[in-house]
Structures are given as structure tokens and as C-alpha cells.
Design a protein around this motif. Structure first.
Motif, PDB file in Angstrom:
ATOM      1  N   TYR A   1       0.827  -1.209   0.000  1.00 43.51           N
ATOM      2  CA  TYR A   1       0.000   0.000   0.000  1.00 43.51           C
ATOM      3  C   TYR A   1       0.864   1.263   0.000  1.00 43.51           C
ATOM      4  CZ  TYR A   1      -3.500   3.445   1.395  1.00 43.51           C
ATOM      5  OH  TYR A   1      -4.319   4.548   1.448  1.00 43.51           O
ATOM      6  N   LEU A   2       1.926   1.253   0.809  1.00 50.84           N
ATOM      7  CA  LEU A   2       2.809   2.425   0.880  1.00 50.84           C
ATOM      8  C   LEU A   2       3.494   2.672  -0.459  1.00 50.84           C
ATOM      9  CD1 LEU A   2       4.388   1.838   4.417  1.00 50.84           C
ATOM     10  CD2 LEU A   2       2.570   3.450   3.788  1.00 50.84           C
ATOM     11  N   ARG A   3       3.860   1.598  -1.156  1.00 54.33           N
ATOM     12  CA  ARG A   3       4.470   1.759  -2.477  1.00 54.33           C
ATOM     13  C   ARG A   3       3.461   2.348  -3.471  1.00 54.33           C
ATOM     14  NH1 ARG A   3       8.102   0.855  -6.279  1.00 54.33           N
ATOM     15  NH2 ARG A   3       7.475  -0.074  -8.271  1.00 54.33           N
TER      16      ARG A   3
ATOM     17  N   TRP B   1       0.788  -5.254  -9.245  1.00 53.68           N
ATOM     18  CA  TRP B   1      -0.590  -5.722  -9.330  1.00 53.68           C
ATOM     19  C   TRP B   1      -0.740  -7.091  -8.695  1.00 53.68           C
ATOM     20  CZ3 TRP B   1      -3.817  -2.127  -9.923  1.00 53.68           C
ATOM     21  CH2 TRP B   1      -3.613  -1.071 -10.798  1.00 53.68           C
ATOM     22  N   GLN B   2       0.226  -7.955  -8.904  1.00 57.76           N
ATOM     23  CA  GLN B   2       0.163  -9.300  -8.324  1.00 57.76           C
ATOM     24  C   GLN B   2       0.184  -9.231  -6.801  1.00 57.76           C
ATOM     25  OE1 GLN B   2       3.359 -11.553 -10.072  1.00 57.76           O
ATOM     26  NE2 GLN B   2       2.441 -11.605 -12.109  1.00 57.76           N
ATOM     27  N   GLN B   3       1.053  -8.392  -6.278  1.00 58.58           N
ATOM     28  CA  GLN B   3       1.148  -8.253  -4.819  1.00 58.58           C
ATOM     29  C   GLN B   3      -0.121  -7.643  -4.236  1.00 58.58           C
ATOM     30  OE1 GLN B   3       4.730  -6.021  -4.038  1.00 58.58           O
ATOM     31  NE2 GLN B   3       6.081  -7.740  -4.514  1.00 58.58           N
ATOM     32  N   LEU B   4      -0.698  -6.674  -4.954  1.00 58.54           N
ATOM     33  CA  LEU B   4      -1.939  -6.047  -4.482  1.00 58.54           C
ATOM     34  C   LEU B   4      -3.082  -7.062  -4.478  1.00 58.54           C
ATOM     35  CD1 LEU B   4      -3.670  -3.681  -3.598  1.00 58.54           C
ATOM     36  CD2 LEU B   4      -3.920  -3.030  -6.011  1.00 58.54           C
ATOM     37  N   ALA B   5      -3.186  -7.868  -5.535  1.00 59.94           N
ATOM     38  CA  ALA B   5      -4.251  -8.875  -5.611  1.00 59.94           C
ATOM     39  C   ALA B   5      -4.132  -9.869  -4.462  1.00 59.94           C
ATOM     40  CB  ALA B   5      -4.192  -9.601  -6.955  1.00 59.94           C
ATOM     41  N   MET B   6      -2.918 -10.300  -4.171  1.00 61.58           N
ATOM     42  CA  MET B   6      -2.699 -11.243  -3.075  1.00 61.58           C
ATOM     43  C   MET B   6      -3.079 -10.613  -1.737  1.00 61.58           C
ATOM     44  SD  MET B   6       0.928 -12.993  -4.233  1.00 61.58           S
ATOM     45  CE  MET B   6       1.115 -13.786  -2.641  1.00 61.58           C
ATOM     46  N   LEU B   7      -2.715  -9.348  -1.563  1.00 60.17           N
ATOM     47  CA  LEU B   7      -3.018  -8.648  -0.321  1.00 60.17           C
ATOM     48  C   LEU B   7      -4.528  -8.518  -0.119  1.00 60.17           C
ATOM     49  CD1 LEU B   7      -2.048  -6.975   2.146  1.00 60.17           C
ATOM     50  CD2 LEU B   7      -2.066  -4.966   0.643  1.00 60.17           C
ATOM     51  N   VAL B   8      -5.224  -8.070  -1.167  1.00 57.98           N
ATOM     52  CA  VAL B   8      -6.678  -7.873  -1.062  1.00 57.98           C
ATOM     53  C   VAL B   8      -7.390  -9.187  -0.794  1.00 57.98           C
ATOM     54  CG1 VAL B   8      -8.758  -7.244  -2.368  1.00 57.98           C
ATOM     55  CG2 VAL B   8      -6.732  -5.770  -2.465  1.00 57.98           C
ATOM     56  N   ASP B   9      -7.012 -10.248  -1.510  1.00 58.73           N
ATOM     57  CA  ASP B   9      -7.673 -11.543  -1.322  1.00 58.73           C
ATOM     58  C   ASP B   9      -7.354 -12.175   0.030  1.00 58.73           C
ATOM     59  OD1 ASP B   9      -9.163 -11.712  -3.675  1.00 58.73           O
ATOM     60  OD2 ASP B   9      -7.471 -12.478  -4.819  1.00 58.73           O
ATOM     61  N   SER B  10      -6.226 -11.802   0.607  1.00 56.54           N
ATOM     62  CA  SER B  10      -5.885 -12.340   1.923  1.00 56.54           C
ATOM     63  C   SER B  10      -6.731 -11.691   3.028  1.00 56.54           C
ATOM     64  CB  SER B  10      -4.397 -12.120   2.226  1.00 56.54           C
ATOM     65  OG  SER B  10      -4.106 -10.744   2.423  1.00 56.54           O
TER      66      SER B  10
ATOM     67  N   LYS C   1     -11.120  -1.015  -3.837  1.00 57.82           N
ATOM     68  CA  LYS C   1     -11.303  -1.803  -2.615  1.00 57.82           C
ATOM     69  C   LYS C   1     -10.390  -1.325  -1.493  1.00 57.82           C
ATOM     70  CE  LYS C   1     -13.247  -5.212  -0.399  1.00 57.82           C
ATOM     71  NZ  LYS C   1     -14.670  -5.108   0.007  1.00 57.82           N
ATOM     72  N   ILE C   2      -9.232  -0.777  -1.835  1.00 54.60           N
ATOM     73  CA  ILE C   2      -8.329  -0.291  -0.784  1.00 54.60           C
ATOM     74  C   ILE C   2      -8.411   1.230  -0.654  1.00 54.60           C
ATOM     75  CG2 ILE C   2      -6.763  -2.250  -0.975  1.00 54.60           C
ATOM     76  CD1 ILE C   2      -4.818  -0.375  -2.481  1.00 54.60           C
TER      77      ILE C   2
ATOM     78  N   ASP D   1     -21.907   4.165  -7.216  1.00 58.05           N
ATOM     79  CA  ASP D   1     -22.742   2.989  -6.930  1.00 58.05           C
ATOM     80  C   ASP D   1     -21.896   1.714  -7.001  1.00 58.05           C
ATOM     81  OD1 ASP D   1     -25.098   4.435  -6.603  1.00 58.05           O
ATOM     82  OD2 ASP D   1     -25.569   4.378  -8.736  1.00 58.05           O
ATOM     83  N   TRP D   2     -21.028   1.645  -8.000  1.00 55.44           N
ATOM     84  CA  TRP D   2     -20.151   0.467  -8.135  1.00 55.44           C
ATOM     85  C   TRP D   2     -19.149   0.420  -6.987  1.00 55.44           C
ATOM     86  CZ3 TRP D   2     -20.125  -4.091 -10.029  1.00 55.44           C
ATOM     87  CH2 TRP D   2     -18.926  -4.809 -10.194  1.00 55.44           C
ATOM     88  N   ASP D   3     -18.598   1.582  -6.615  1.00 52.23           N
ATOM     89  CA  ASP D   3     -17.651   1.633  -5.496  1.00 52.23           C
ATOM     90  C   ASP D   3     -18.319   1.130  -4.217  1.00 52.23           C
ATOM     91  OD1 ASP D   3     -15.992   2.756  -7.337  1.00 52.23           O
ATOM     92  OD2 ASP D   3     -15.959   4.757  -6.442  1.00 52.23           O
ATOM     93  N   ASP D   4     -19.545   1.589  -3.976  1.00 49.50           N
ATOM     94  CA  ASP D   4     -20.274   1.178  -2.757  1.00 49.50           C
ATOM     95  C   ASP D   4     -20.472  -0.333  -2.732  1.00 49.50           C
ATOM     96  OD1 ASP D   4     -20.408   3.792  -1.916  1.00 49.50           O
ATOM     97  OD2 ASP D   4     -22.448   4.125  -2.659  1.00 49.50           O
ATOM     98  N   PHE D   5     -20.772  -0.904  -3.896  1.00 46.78           N
ATOM     99  CA  PHE D   5     -20.932  -2.356  -3.963  1.00 46.78           C
ATOM    100  C   PHE D   5     -19.630  -3.066  -3.636  1.00 46.78           C
ATOM    101  CE2 PHE D   5     -20.182  -6.061  -6.786  1.00 46.78           C
ATOM    102  CZ  PHE D   5     -20.931  -6.979  -6.063  1.00 46.78           C
ATOM    103  N   LEU D   6     -18.523  -2.610  -4.251  1.00 48.37           N
ATOM    104  CA  LEU D   6     -17.226  -3.244  -4.003  1.00 48.37           C
ATOM    105  C   LEU D   6     -16.862  -3.190  -2.524  1.00 48.37           C
ATOM    106  CD1 LEU D   6     -15.018  -1.976  -6.979  1.00 48.37           C
ATOM    107  CD2 LEU D   6     -16.075  -4.222  -6.711  1.00 48.37           C
ATOM    108  N   LEU D   7     -17.131  -2.078  -1.894  1.00 45.65           N
ATOM    109  CA  LEU D   7     -16.782  -1.923  -0.483  1.00 45.65           C
ATOM    110  C   LEU D   7     -17.679  -2.723   0.434  1.00 45.65           C
ATOM    111  CD1 LEU D   7     -16.055   1.930  -0.464  1.00 45.65           C
ATOM    112  CD2 LEU D   7     -14.386   0.076  -0.498  1.00 45.65           C
ATOM    113  N   SER D   8     -18.813  -3.209  -0.101  1.00 44.52           N
ATOM    114  CA  SER D   8     -19.751  -3.964   0.732  1.00 44.52           C
ATOM    115  C   SER D   8     -19.475  -5.455   0.738  1.00 44.52           C
ATOM    116  CB  SER D   8     -21.184  -3.733   0.240  1.00 44.52           C
ATOM    117  OG  SER D   8     -21.435  -4.409  -0.993  1.00 44.52           O
ATOM    118  N   ILE D   9     -18.563  -5.923  -0.139  1.00 42.68           N
ATOM    119  CA  ILE D   9     -18.337  -7.371  -0.213  1.00 42.68           C
ATOM    120  C   ILE D   9     -16.942  -7.735   0.302  1.00 42.68           C
ATOM    121  CG2 ILE D   9     -19.918  -7.639  -2.138  1.00 42.68           C
ATOM    122  CD1 ILE D   9     -17.516  -7.839  -4.014  1.00 42.68           C
TER     123      ILE D   9
END
Length: 225
Positions: A124-126, A142-151, A178-179, A217-225
């Protein structure tokens, strides 16, 4: 002789017209059936997506469950030792609500702590440094971000792809939303314009929900899941 030839020509024309009429009717019916089937498929596909969305957003309403638990406790006390079968059924319902509330609280605490970990993470800091410098993210980022978010948000990527076949760019935008990265920074990090970022989000909302919606509206959905 001339009249006979004329009659034959009229019969031939009539047969041709009838043939063309039948072919036209069959073609129309075939097109109608295909159109109806496609429309039905789209409706069923939309309903399936909306069912998935509702399942993703289902979170135990702790306060509502607490009120139900209190009501069940009152009913159980009133029953006393009478009607043991009904008493057991009420106790079972109460236990399920207790469990749902416990799991909801645990999940909420896990997310709060995990989100704190995200904002302190090197990934995130990077990302913040890259945005401040006006630079885009690389493949490893992108790979590191995807792993972080899914974790932190278990199955986030899988849930998104189950709703719609995202492009790589759409997926990257969703990860950054999402972040809580700002749209202007998302534009820099993905090397796209702010207009493109906004269009991507509103388009995804329409594709998933089957109706027009804003980027927020899409952002709100993403943040809700």
C-alpha cells in the motif's frame, strides 16, 4: 389457348406467393423463438447475478438478531417446563442467532484489524508513493496487491469474476477501489484518464445489476463485499 396459358401463369404466381408467404412466416417464427430464448437467457442470467450479489452482501444484522434473541428468551421463560418440544425449538433458534452474531462480530473485528494491516503494508505504501510521483503500477505491483486484497477480503477476486468477465484494466480498478484509492490516483496508477476510470466503474455496475448506475454505486458495492 391464350386463356389456358394465362391461367397456368396465375396458378404458378399464386403458388410462388404462397411458398414465399410460408417461408416468410416460418422465418418470422424462427426469429421470434430465437429472440424470446435470448431474452429469457438474459433475464435468467441477470437474476443469477443478482442472487450472487445478495449472497455476497449478506451480513448478520447484529442488532436485529439481539432483539430476536431477547424475545426468544422471554418466550422460553414463559413456557417453563411445559411444552418441551416447542421449548427445544425456541432454544435451537436462539442458539443459531447467538452463533450468527458471534461470527459477525468476529468477522467485523478481523476486517478492521486486517484493513489496518493493509494501510500499513509495504504494498500500500508503495502504491501511495507511485501515485504521488505520477507513475503507473507494474505487473509485480498488481500481483502483490491482488494477493493482499484476497488475503484480507476472502474470495474477493473470485466473487468479481463470478459476476462478470472483467478485463485486466477493470480488475485493476476494482482492486484499487477496494483499498480506498482515490479516482484521480487510480487514473495515474493505471495510466488511464479520470474519465476512463469513471466510465469503467459505471459500466461495470450496469453490466452486473442490469440497470444504469454511477461510478460511486459500483464503489459502494465493491466496499460492501
Amino acid at each position: 389457348m391464350y386463356l389456358c396459358d394465362m391461367n397456368q401463369m396465375l396458378m404458378i404466381l399464386t403458388q410462388r406467393e404462397l411458398f414465399l408467404l410460408v417461408i416468410g412466416a416460418l422465418t418470422y417464427m424462427a426469429l421470434f423463438v430465437v429472440t424470446w430464448q435470448n431474452s429469457r437467457r438474459k433475464v435468467l442470467s441477470l437474476q443469477e447475478r443478482l442472487d450472487k450479489v445478495r449472497a455476497m452482501q449478506e451480513v448478520a444484522d447484529v442488532e436485529a438478531n439481539r432483539q430476536k434473541i431477547e424475545e426468544l428468551e422471554r418466550l422460553i421463560q414463559k413456557l417453563g417446563s411445559e411444552n418441551s418440544l416447542l421449548r427445544l425449538e425456541l432454544e435451537e433458534k436462539k442458539a443459531k442467532l447467538d452463533y450468527a452474531n458471534t461470527m459477525a462480530r468476529i468477522e467485523s473485528e478481523k476486517r478492521e484489524r486486517a484493513e489496518g494491516d493493509i494501510f500499513r503494508s509495504e504494498v500500500y505504501l508503495r502504491i501511495q508513493r507511485l501515485a504521488a510521483e505520477g507513475r503507473s503500477m507494474g505487473e509485480e505491483d498488481w500481483q502483490q496487491l491482488a494477493m493482499l486484497v484476497d488475503s484480507v477480503y476472502t474470495g474477493f477476486s473470485e466473487k468479481l469474476y463470478s459476476l462478470y468477465k472483467l478485463t485486466t484494466y477493470d480488475y485493476h480498478v476494482c482492486l484499487l477501489v477496494k483499498i480506498h484509492v482515490l479516482p484521480k490516483d487510480i487514473a495515474l496508477l493505471t495510466a488511464h484518464s479520470k474519465e476512463s476510470v469513471s466510465t469503467s466503474r459505471s459500466r461495470l455496475y450496469q453490466k452486473v445489476f442490469g440497470k444504469k448506475g454511477s461510478a460511486k454505486d459500483w464503489d459502494d458495492f465493491l466496499l460492501s463485499i
